[in-house]
Enzyme design. Structure first.
Site, PDB file in Angstrom:
ATOM      1  N   TYR A  80      16.655 -24.117 -35.534  1.00 47.90           N
ATOM      2  CA  TYR A  80      16.127 -22.827 -35.091  1.00 47.90           C
ATOM      3  C   TYR A  80      15.042 -23.042 -34.030  1.00 47.90           C
ATOM      4  O   TYR A  80      15.004 -22.359 -33.012  1.00 47.90           O
ATOM      5  CB  TYR A  80      15.545 -22.074 -36.284  1.00 47.90           C
ATOM      6  CG  TYR A  80      15.089 -20.671 -35.957  1.00 47.90           C
ATOM      7  CD1 TYR A  80      15.961 -19.588 -36.081  1.00 47.90           C
ATOM      8  CD2 TYR A  80      13.796 -20.423 -35.522  1.00 47.90           C
ATOM      9  CE1 TYR A  80      15.552 -18.305 -35.774  1.00 47.90           C
ATOM     10  CE2 TYR A  80      13.376 -19.146 -35.212  1.00 47.90           C
ATOM     11  CZ  TYR A  80      14.248 -18.081 -35.343  1.00 47.90           C
ATOM     12  OH  TYR A  80      13.852 -16.819 -35.039  1.00 47.90           O
ATOM     13  N   PHE A 132      23.756  -4.393  -9.373  1.00 51.42           N
ATOM     14  CA  PHE A 132      24.848  -4.646 -10.292  1.00 51.42           C
ATOM     15  C   PHE A 132      24.709  -3.614 -11.422  1.00 51.42           C
ATOM     16  O   PHE A 132      23.606  -3.136 -11.691  1.00 51.42           O
ATOM     17  CB  PHE A 132      24.834  -6.088 -10.822  1.00 51.42           C
ATOM     18  CG  PHE A 132      26.021  -6.345 -11.710  1.00 51.42           C
ATOM     19  CD1 PHE A 132      27.293  -6.368 -11.179  1.00 51.42           C
ATOM     20  CD2 PHE A 132      25.876  -6.485 -13.080  1.00 51.42           C
ATOM     21  CE1 PHE A 132      28.408  -6.527 -11.989  1.00 51.42           C
ATOM     22  CE2 PHE A 132      26.979  -6.654 -13.904  1.00 51.42           C
ATOM     23  CZ  PHE A 132      28.253  -6.676 -13.359  1.00 51.42           C
ATOM     24  N   THR A 133      25.816  -3.268 -12.073  1.00 48.70           N
ATOM     25  CA  THR A 133      25.799  -2.157 -13.042  1.00 48.70           C
ATOM     26  C   THR A 133      24.697  -2.315 -14.102  1.00 48.70           C
ATOM     27  O   THR A 133      23.921  -1.391 -14.349  1.00 48.70           O
ATOM     28  CB  THR A 133      27.165  -2.054 -13.755  1.00 48.70           C
ATOM     29  OG1 THR A 133      27.509  -3.346 -14.253  1.00 48.70           O
ATOM     30  CG2 THR A 133      28.243  -1.574 -12.807  1.00 48.70           C
ATOM     31  N   ASP A 223      18.999 -13.039  -8.522  1.00 44.41           N
ATOM     32  CA  ASP A 223      20.060 -13.044  -9.528  1.00 44.41           C
ATOM     33  C   ASP A 223      21.046 -14.147  -9.134  1.00 44.41           C
ATOM     34  O   ASP A 223      21.813 -14.011  -8.177  1.00 44.41           O
ATOM     35  CB  ASP A 223      20.749 -11.677  -9.558  1.00 44.41           C
ATOM     36  CG  ASP A 223      21.868 -11.605 -10.590  1.00 44.41           C
ATOM     37  OD1 ASP A 223      22.303 -12.665 -11.082  1.00 44.41           O
ATOM     38  OD2 ASP A 223      22.319 -10.483 -10.905  1.00 44.41           O
ATOM     39  N   LYS A 266      28.879 -16.958 -16.043  1.00 52.44           N
ATOM     40  CA  LYS A 266      29.436 -17.253 -14.725  1.00 52.44           C
ATOM     41  C   LYS A 266      28.896 -18.614 -14.273  1.00 52.44           C
ATOM     42  O   LYS A 266      29.648 -19.569 -14.148  1.00 52.44           O
ATOM     43  CB  LYS A 266      29.025 -16.175 -13.717  1.00 52.44           C
ATOM     44  CG  LYS A 266      29.628 -14.801 -13.992  1.00 52.44           C
ATOM     45  CD  LYS A 266      29.165 -13.806 -12.929  1.00 52.44           C
ATOM     46  CE  LYS A 266      29.531 -12.384 -13.261  1.00 52.44           C
ATOM     47  NZ  LYS A 266      30.895 -12.018 -12.926  1.00 52.44           N
ATOM     48  N   ARG A 389      35.989  -1.216  -9.596  1.00 51.70           N
ATOM     49  CA  ARG A 389      34.612  -1.319  -9.103  1.00 51.70           C
ATOM     50  C   ARG A 389      34.455  -0.219  -8.056  1.00 51.70           C
ATOM     51  O   ARG A 389      34.627  -0.420  -6.873  1.00 51.70           O
ATOM     52  CB  ARG A 389      34.326  -2.694  -8.494  1.00 51.70           C
ATOM     53  CG  ARG A 389      34.361  -3.840  -9.479  1.00 51.70           C
ATOM     54  CD  ARG A 389      33.100  -4.073 -10.294  1.00 51.70           C
ATOM     55  NE  ARG A 389      32.836  -3.175 -11.405  1.00 51.70           N
ATOM     56  CZ  ARG A 389      32.079  -3.512 -12.456  1.00 51.70           C
ATOM     57  NH1 ARG A 389      31.520  -4.697 -12.542  1.00 51.70           N
ATOM     58  NH2 ARG A 389      31.851  -2.651 -13.417  1.00 51.70           N
ATOM     59  N   PHE A 455      32.166   3.096 -17.678  1.00 53.05           N
ATOM     60  CA  PHE A 455      33.401   2.368 -17.355  1.00 53.05           C
ATOM     61  C   PHE A 455      33.804   1.401 -18.457  1.00 53.05           C
ATOM     62  O   PHE A 455      34.960   1.029 -18.564  1.00 53.05           O
ATOM     63  CB  PHE A 455      33.252   1.605 -16.028  1.00 53.05           C
ATOM     64  CG  PHE A 455      32.126   0.593 -16.050  1.00 53.05           C
ATOM     65  CD1 PHE A 455      30.843   0.963 -15.721  1.00 53.05           C
ATOM     66  CD2 PHE A 455      32.371  -0.717 -16.413  1.00 53.05           C
ATOM     67  CE1 PHE A 455      29.803   0.047 -15.759  1.00 53.05           C
ATOM     68  CE2 PHE A 455      31.348  -1.652 -16.446  1.00 53.05           C
ATOM     69  CZ  PHE A 455      30.051  -1.254 -16.115  1.00 53.05           C
TER      70      PHE A 455
HETATM   71  N1  F0G Z   1      24.334 -10.006 -12.482  1.00 50.94           N
HETATM   72  C1  F0G Z   1      25.520 -10.151 -11.866  1.00 50.94           C
HETATM   73  C2  F0G Z   1      25.578 -10.360 -10.403  1.00 50.94           C
HETATM   74  C3  F0G Z   1      26.684 -10.095 -12.631  1.00 50.94           C
HETATM   75  O1  F0G Z   1      27.861 -10.221 -12.024  1.00 50.94           O
HETATM   76  C4  F0G Z   1      26.598  -9.893 -14.024  1.00 50.94           C
HETATM   77  C5  F0G Z   1      27.794  -9.784 -14.841  1.00 50.94           C
HETATM   78  C6  F0G Z   1      25.339  -9.756 -14.607  1.00 50.94           C
HETATM   79  C7  F0G Z   1      24.219  -9.825 -13.791  1.00 50.94           C
HETATM   80  C8  F0G Z   1      25.183  -9.539 -16.076  1.00 50.94           C
HETATM   81  O2  F0G Z   1      25.473 -10.707 -16.745  1.00 50.94           O
HETATM   82  O3  F0G Z   1      27.466 -10.141 -18.159  1.00 50.94           O
HETATM   83  O4  F0G Z   1      26.048 -12.124 -18.673  1.00 50.94           O
HETATM   84  O5  F0G Z   1      25.186  -9.853 -19.065  1.00 50.94           O
HETATM   85  N2  F0G Z   1      28.941  -9.594 -14.366  1.00 50.94           N
HETATM   86  C9  F0G Z   1      30.186  -9.521 -15.130  1.00 50.94           C
HETATM   87  C10 F0G Z   1      31.319  -9.175 -14.226  1.00 50.94           C
HETATM   88  C11 F0G Z   1      30.109  -8.650 -16.328  1.00 50.94           C
HETATM   89  O6  F0G Z   1      32.419  -8.966 -14.748  1.00 50.94           O
HETATM   90  O7  F0G Z   1      31.174  -9.138 -13.002  1.00 50.94           O
HETATM   91  P1  F0G Z   1      26.081 -10.694 -18.255  1.00 50.94           P
END
Ligand code: F0G
Length: 482
Positions: A80, A132-133, A223, A266, A389, A455
């Site tokens: 832990y 980003f979303t 990012d 990623k 998208r 979405f």
């Molecule tokens: N920033 C970017 C540029 C991303 O593409 C993503 C995730 C995140 C932050 C958030 O990261 O998913 O680990 O919480 N992109 C995925 C996609 C979900 O399908 O493009 P996460």
């Protein structure tokens, strides 16, 4: 490098790995694909993976891992607090990025949560190349807003600009003047700008943005989720970096930033995420939030096995033969589609091939989600799952009206080292068929619409009976073939 010239003169992408473990996939007949799409409420997020032939929804958490990553998982030190695994990861990150502190988190959006809670105040504005979303959701939920400063080329579907993710420096200076620096929570640069087609940011642009932020005392956040693709493009598209080794490029980028965060789903082809920061005060502020939301400081919501895989994956990211694999397949898919007349975002970016639904489905009004409709139609035509998208991925305005997206894209993500060239060719072929029959595709409307990140789990229905007609046409043209 991993593009070779064949006798014919053609440049063919060449996989620099061999496959030693496989997963069987199913290609269902078109009637069953239609049925699964219906059950999924015409939202590709809600499809069951067993019904999917090629999962091109995302490159997140679905990248192939190397034998060394699997081997490292066996050495994980399960504890832990104070796990050796954590210290190994911390050392790798400090070595690659040259930053002082590391805070672990369970994935990228968790980092965004912590950064928003630390830097965003109600009424503040975050400036960025593009949102980003999940980034946008965390900033707005904390009471802030955001403004996008992408250059005009970034919104052009077809452009010769090699770095379409660059911030427009004129817009940045103007926005700082207009808001006043005290109102700005931070400036954010997103590597491999996701929502405009995986487009990279140039080193020159990052250098200039950093200079402006430092002179104004504004925090610069990077990012790095799509860093590996961006590194490939700096190396191959910027003549100044042709001979630079990958790690020196990372070091230079990190030296320009105050905070670097990433999704390890990623970057590093693993799972998890984390934040890097050199400033002690900022580190202490963010550190408080990690045990509260993520887990103890030496795991932050990640399993020790994930952390081991990440340490190795990050080191492997320093190898051009590893990071070139997705961009060269994306380029091959884009070129196949372009040759068949299908409109796609150019120059090809990282992350995936982005089909322009605004042109593909120019007969569908934007408030009927052309990119969502195209994503559903692609699945019916091919069993390939991609992602909308566009406007569906936006949040509605405060007054409930639709916020129309700048671009309507169907994203065919290319997970790292997962698909073969013949699978990519199949995808292009079926999309070309769909393009010939594009008039059959109609719009979508919500039957269930969540307020936040709709979405992900919203359900929709086709307007008119177009989905059935599309499946019928497929049967007519392909007979018994899947
Ligand atoms: N920033 C970017 C540029 C991303 O593409 C993503 C995730 C995140 C932050 C958030 O990261 O998913 O680990 O919480 N992109 C995925 C996609 C979900 O399908 O493009 P996460």
């Amino acid at each position: 490098m991993s593009k070779v010239t064949f006798l014919s003169g053609e440049n063919i992408p060449l996989e620099m790995h061999k496959v030693r473990m496989v997963q069987k996939v199913n290609l269902l007949p078109v009637e069953e694909r239609l049925q699964s799409m219906r059950e999924a409420g015409f939202n590709t997020f809600l499809l069951k993976n067993r019904d999917v032939f090629m999962d091109m929804l995302t490159d997140s958490g679905v990248n192939a891992m190397s034998q060394n990553q699997y081997a490292a998982m066996m050495q994980a030190d399960d504890s832990y607090a104070g796990s050796e695994t954590y210290y190994r990861l911390e050392a790798v990150l400090q070595d690659i990025f040259g930053m002082k502190h590391f805070l672990p988190a369970h994935q990228g959006r968790a980092c965004e949560h912590i950064i928003a809670k630390t830097l965003v105040t109600p009424g503040s504005v975050a400036l960025m190349n593009y949102h980003f979303t999940t980034t946008k959701a965390h900033i707005t939920l904390t009471g802030g807003s955001l403004e996008e400063l992408i250059g005009d080329e970034g919104f052009k579907i077809n452009s010769d600009e090699p770095f379409k993710g660059d911030i427009d420096i004129g817009k940045l200076n103007e926005a700082i003047k207009r808001h006043g620096k005290d109102k700005i929570s931070f400036v954010r640069i997103e590597a491999g700008t996701n929502l405009i087609g995986g487009q990279p940011v140039s080193m020159a642009n990052m250098r200039e943005v950093s200079r402006i932020c430092r002179s104004g005392g504004i925090k610069l956040v990077y990012d790095a989720s799509l860093l590996s693709d961006n590194l490939y493009f700096i190396k191959t598209r910027d003549p100044g970096y042709q001979d630079a080794d990958i790690k020196s490029i990372v070091r230079e980028i990190a030296s320009l930033m105050d905070i670097v965060y990433f999704s390890a789903r990623k970057l590093g082809s693993a799972r998890g995420g984390g934040i890097l920061v050199s400033d002690d005060e900022l580190f202490l502020k963010m550190r408080e939030l990690v045990p509260l939301y993520e887990g103890f400081l030496t795991y932050g919501g990640m399993s020790v096995r994930e952390m081991e895989a990440l340490s190795v994956g990050l080191q492997e990211t320093m190898d051009i033969d590893v990071i070139s694999q997705t961009p060269i397949i994306v380029e091959a898919l884009c070129n196949e589609l372009l040759a068949k007349g299908v409109p796609v975002v150019t120059p090809p970016g990282g992350l995936g091939c982005h089909v322009d639904a605004m042109q593909f489905c120019s007969h569908i009004p934007q408030d009927q989600y052309p990119a969502g409709a195209l994503a559903a139609a692609i699945f019916i035509a091919s069993g390939v799952r991609c992602m909308e998208r566009g406007t569906m991925s936006e949040q509605r305005n405060e007054d409930g009206s639709e916020r129309m997206a700048e671009m309507e894209l169907a994203r065919l993500a290319v997970p790292r080292r997962v698909f073969t060239l013949s699978q990519v060719k199949y995808t292009a072929d079926r999309i070309a068929w769909l393009y010939q029959n594009r008039r059959l595709i109609g719009g979508l409307e919500f039957t269930e619409e969540p307020k936040v990140l709709r979405f992900f789990f919203g359900r929709l229905q086709p307007i008119g009976g177009w989905a059935e007609q599309l499946a019928e046409q497929f049967r007519k043209d392909f007979g018994d073939s899947l």
